[in-house]
Design an enzyme around this catalytic site. Structure first.
Site, PDB file in Angstrom:
ATOM      1  N   GLN A  10      30.987  48.913  31.774  1.00  0.00           N
ATOM      2  CA  GLN A  10      32.315  49.317  32.222  1.00  0.00           C
ATOM      3  C   GLN A  10      32.243  50.813  32.454  1.00  0.00           C
ATOM      4  O   GLN A  10      32.177  51.601  31.511  1.00  0.00           O
ATOM      5  CB  GLN A  10      33.327  48.966  31.110  1.00  0.00           C
ATOM      6  CG  GLN A  10      34.628  49.732  31.153  1.00  0.00           C
ATOM      7  CD  GLN A  10      35.723  49.011  31.917  1.00  0.00           C
ATOM      8  OE1 GLN A  10      36.115  47.918  31.561  1.00  0.00           O
ATOM      9  NE2 GLN A  10      36.199  49.643  32.975  1.00  0.00           N
ATOM     10  N   GLY A  11      32.168  51.228  33.713  1.00  0.00           N
ATOM     11  CA  GLY A  11      32.098  52.653  34.014  1.00  0.00           C
ATOM     12  C   GLY A  11      33.472  53.193  34.359  1.00  0.00           C
ATOM     13  O   GLY A  11      34.482  52.495  34.231  1.00  0.00           O
ATOM     14  N   ALA A  12      33.488  54.462  34.805  1.00  0.00           N
ATOM     15  CA  ALA A  12      34.761  55.097  35.151  1.00  0.00           C
ATOM     16  C   ALA A  12      35.276  54.599  36.498  1.00  0.00           C
ATOM     17  O   ALA A  12      36.470  54.621  36.769  1.00  0.00           O
ATOM     18  CB  ALA A  12      34.578  56.601  35.186  1.00  0.00           C
ATOM     19  N   GLU A  13      34.344  54.148  37.338  1.00  0.00           N
ATOM     20  CA  GLU A  13      34.706  53.745  38.698  1.00  0.00           C
ATOM     21  C   GLU A  13      34.560  52.245  38.927  1.00  0.00           C
ATOM     22  O   GLU A  13      35.203  51.688  39.799  1.00  0.00           O
ATOM     23  CB  GLU A  13      33.763  54.430  39.708  1.00  0.00           C
ATOM     24  CG  GLU A  13      33.720  55.932  39.613  1.00  0.00           C
ATOM     25  CD  GLU A  13      34.703  56.579  40.564  1.00  0.00           C
ATOM     26  OE1 GLU A  13      34.948  56.000  41.623  1.00  0.00           O
ATOM     27  OE2 GLU A  13      35.226  57.652  40.216  1.00  0.00           O
ATOM     28  N   LYS A  15      33.124  48.154  37.321  1.00  0.00           N
ATOM     29  CA  LYS A  15      32.643  47.260  36.265  1.00  0.00           C
ATOM     30  C   LYS A  15      31.426  46.542  36.830  1.00  0.00           C
ATOM     31  O   LYS A  15      31.437  46.152  38.007  1.00  0.00           O
ATOM     32  CB  LYS A  15      33.708  46.225  35.913  1.00  0.00           C
ATOM     33  CG  LYS A  15      34.873  46.777  35.140  1.00  0.00           C
ATOM     34  CD  LYS A  15      35.849  45.633  34.844  1.00  0.00           C
ATOM     35  CE  LYS A  15      37.093  46.156  34.169  1.00  0.00           C
ATOM     36  NZ  LYS A  15      38.196  45.201  34.210  1.00  0.00           N
ATOM     37  N   LYS A  29      29.236  44.069  41.274  1.00  0.00           N
ATOM     38  CA  LYS A  29      29.830  45.379  40.989  1.00  0.00           C
ATOM     39  C   LYS A  29      31.248  45.380  41.539  1.00  0.00           C
ATOM     40  O   LYS A  29      31.455  45.149  42.730  1.00  0.00           O
ATOM     41  CB  LYS A  29      28.966  46.456  41.647  1.00  0.00           C
ATOM     42  CG  LYS A  29      29.280  47.833  41.149  1.00  0.00           C
ATOM     43  CD  LYS A  29      28.090  48.741  41.409  1.00  0.00           C
ATOM     44  CE  LYS A  29      28.443  50.173  41.162  1.00  0.00           C
ATOM     45  NZ  LYS A  29      27.309  51.049  41.387  1.00  0.00           N
ATOM     46  N   ASP A 128      23.163  60.248  42.754  1.00  0.00           N
ATOM     47  CA  ASP A 128      23.268  60.096  41.293  1.00  0.00           C
ATOM     48  C   ASP A 128      21.904  59.713  40.716  1.00  0.00           C
ATOM     49  O   ASP A 128      21.772  58.717  40.011  1.00  0.00           O
ATOM     50  CB  ASP A 128      24.321  59.021  40.976  1.00  0.00           C
ATOM     51  CG  ASP A 128      24.647  58.932  39.490  1.00  0.00           C
ATOM     52  OD1 ASP A 128      24.378  59.894  38.752  1.00  0.00           O
ATOM     53  OD2 ASP A 128      25.187  57.889  39.069  1.00  0.00           O
TER      54      ASP A 128
HETATM   55  N1  LIG Z   1      20.884  45.250  40.536  1.00  0.00           N
HETATM   56  C1  LIG Z   1      20.816  45.433  39.236  1.00  0.00           C
HETATM   57  N2  LIG Z   1      19.935  44.747  38.494  1.00  0.00           N
HETATM   58  C2  LIG Z   1      19.874  44.923  37.149  1.00  0.00           C
HETATM   59  N3  LIG Z   1      20.679  45.748  36.462  1.00  0.00           N
HETATM   60  C3  LIG Z   1      21.581  46.444  37.157  1.00  0.00           C
HETATM   61  C4  LIG Z   1      21.707  46.338  38.573  1.00  0.00           C
HETATM   62  N4  LIG Z   1      22.712  47.148  38.973  1.00  0.00           N
HETATM   63  C5  LIG Z   1      23.186  47.728  37.862  1.00  0.00           C
HETATM   64  N5  LIG Z   1      22.512  47.317  36.774  1.00  0.00           N
HETATM   65  C6  LIG Z   1      22.748  47.723  35.381  1.00  0.00           C
HETATM   66  O1  LIG Z   1      24.101  48.103  35.225  1.00  0.00           O
HETATM   67  C7  LIG Z   1      24.203  49.492  34.898  1.00  0.00           C
HETATM   68  C8  LIG Z   1      25.393  50.089  35.624  1.00  0.00           C
HETATM   69  O2  LIG Z   1      25.254  49.910  37.017  1.00  0.00           O
HETATM   70  P1  LIG Z   1      25.559  51.058  38.042  1.00  0.00           P
HETATM   71  O3  LIG Z   1      24.752  52.261  37.624  1.00  0.00           O
HETATM   72  O4  LIG Z   1      25.381  50.536  39.417  1.00  0.00           O
HETATM   73  O5  LIG Z   1      27.097  51.283  37.749  1.00  0.00           O
HETATM   74  P2  LIG Z   1      27.924  52.588  37.477  1.00  0.00           P
HETATM   75  O6  LIG Z   1      27.067  53.717  37.036  1.00  0.00           O
HETATM   76  O7  LIG Z   1      29.076  52.196  36.630  1.00  0.00           O
HETATM   77  O8  LIG Z   1      28.430  52.802  38.937  1.00  0.00           O
HETATM   78  P3  LIG Z   1      28.888  54.105  39.722  1.00  0.00           P
HETATM   79  O9  LIG Z   1      27.857  55.173  39.432  1.00  0.00           O
HETATM   80  O10 LIG Z   1      28.877  53.619  41.132  1.00  0.00           O
HETATM   81  O11 LIG Z   1      30.267  54.422  39.204  1.00  0.00           O
HETATM   82  C9  LIG Z   1      22.872  50.086  35.324  1.00  0.00           C
HETATM   83  O12 LIG Z   1      22.546  51.247  34.591  1.00  0.00           O
HETATM   84  C10 LIG Z   1      21.920  48.934  35.039  1.00  0.00           C
HETATM   85  O13 LIG Z   1      21.602  48.896  33.666  1.00  0.00           O
END
Ligand SMILES: Nc1ncnc2c1ncn2[C@@H]1O[C@H](COP(=O)(O)OP(=O)(O)OP(=O)(O)O)[C@@H](O)[C@H]1O
Length: 217
Positions: A10-13, A15, A29, A128
């Site tokens: 669960q991120g800031a932007e 889920k 996502k 990022d």
């Molecule tokens: N395609 C994928 N396969 C496996 N694990 C993934 C995948 N995409 C994301 N994850 C897991 O989920 C976590 C969060 O995903 P992601 O970094 O895309 O989201 P976020 O940082 O919340 O998004 P954003 O930076 O766009 O706000 C990643 O660090 C990784 O552990």
């Protein structure tokens, strides 16, 4: 509500869920609404982000850069369904204490530098770059770039240099004693990026600015 979904972040932007999709495990996502933004503006900005993320992922795949394959983009619901990468992040790889051989680490560094060089050649700026957003496939150990949530298309040398600087900062702040590894990343980047001379020169300026800023507090 996504059927049978398991929330993994669960991120800031957004889920991030793991859920079955067409007989396989997929990552879903979901960007959610921001309460402080006007609903119409929010919908517009969120849709734009979803489209931009999917577009950058597609652009990378077309250039044979290993990124999660996009299965489905549902702009109305702000969802991207993509390949679930089974493996571990470079962050976990570097923080686990099982004494990686220098050769193994050099191989990972080479793959990172090569992937980033190719990504910048097609004008994708990740936005990022951290060691959590670099994954290694379980079977082959090969490198996959993930999380294009802040990515965009740009041909500016400055944007690409800042992309590298963000990763460098992530390395120095999270992983002590990885200077050699980062130098290996830049070496591979230099061999694979078309404009590497200019970008690496610009990286020196960006570093200098960063140092000045931190001196001024
Ligand atoms: N395609 C994928 N396969 C496996 N694990 C993934 C995948 N995409 C994301 N994850 C897991 O989920 C976590 C969060 O995903 P992601 O970094 O895309 O989201 P976020 O940082 O919340 O998004 P954003 O930076 O766009 O706000 C990643 O660090 C990784 O552990």
């Amino acid at each position: 509500m996504i059927h049978n979904a398991q929330l993994i972040k669960q991120g800031a932007e957004a889920k991030v869920y793991l859920a079955p999709f067409c007989q396989r495990q997929a990552i879903i996502k979901e960007r959610f609404a921001k309460a402080y933004r006007h609903p119409t503006l929010d919908k517009k900005l969120t849709s734009r982000r979803v489209i931009q993320e999917a577009r950058c992922l597609n652009r990378c795949q077309k250039a044979f850069i290993d990124t999660p394959t996009v299965y489905l983009v549902d702009v109305d619901s702000s969802l991207i369904y993509m390949e679930f990468i089974e493996g571990c992040s470079v962050r976990d790889y570097l923080t686990t204490d099982d004494g990686h051989l220098p050769e193994a680490q050099a191989k990972v560094a080479k793959e990172i530098g090569t992937a980033l060089g190719k990504m910048h050649n097609i004008d994708v700026v990740h936005g990022d770059l951290t060691t959590s957003n670099l994954m290694m496939r379980k079977e082959s150990g090969s490198l996959v770039l993930i999380d294009f949530g802040l990515s965009y298309v740009s041909n500016l040398i400055e944007d690409k240099a800042v992309d590298l600087y963000v990763l460098e900062r992530a390395f120095t702040s999270t992983h002590p004693n990885t200077e050699v590894m980062f130098a290996q990343i830049l070496e591979a980047y230099g061999q694979n990026s078309k404009a590497s001379k200019l970008i690496l020169k610009k990286l020196e300026d960006v570093r200098m600015r960063g140092r000045k800023r931190s001196m001024l507090g």
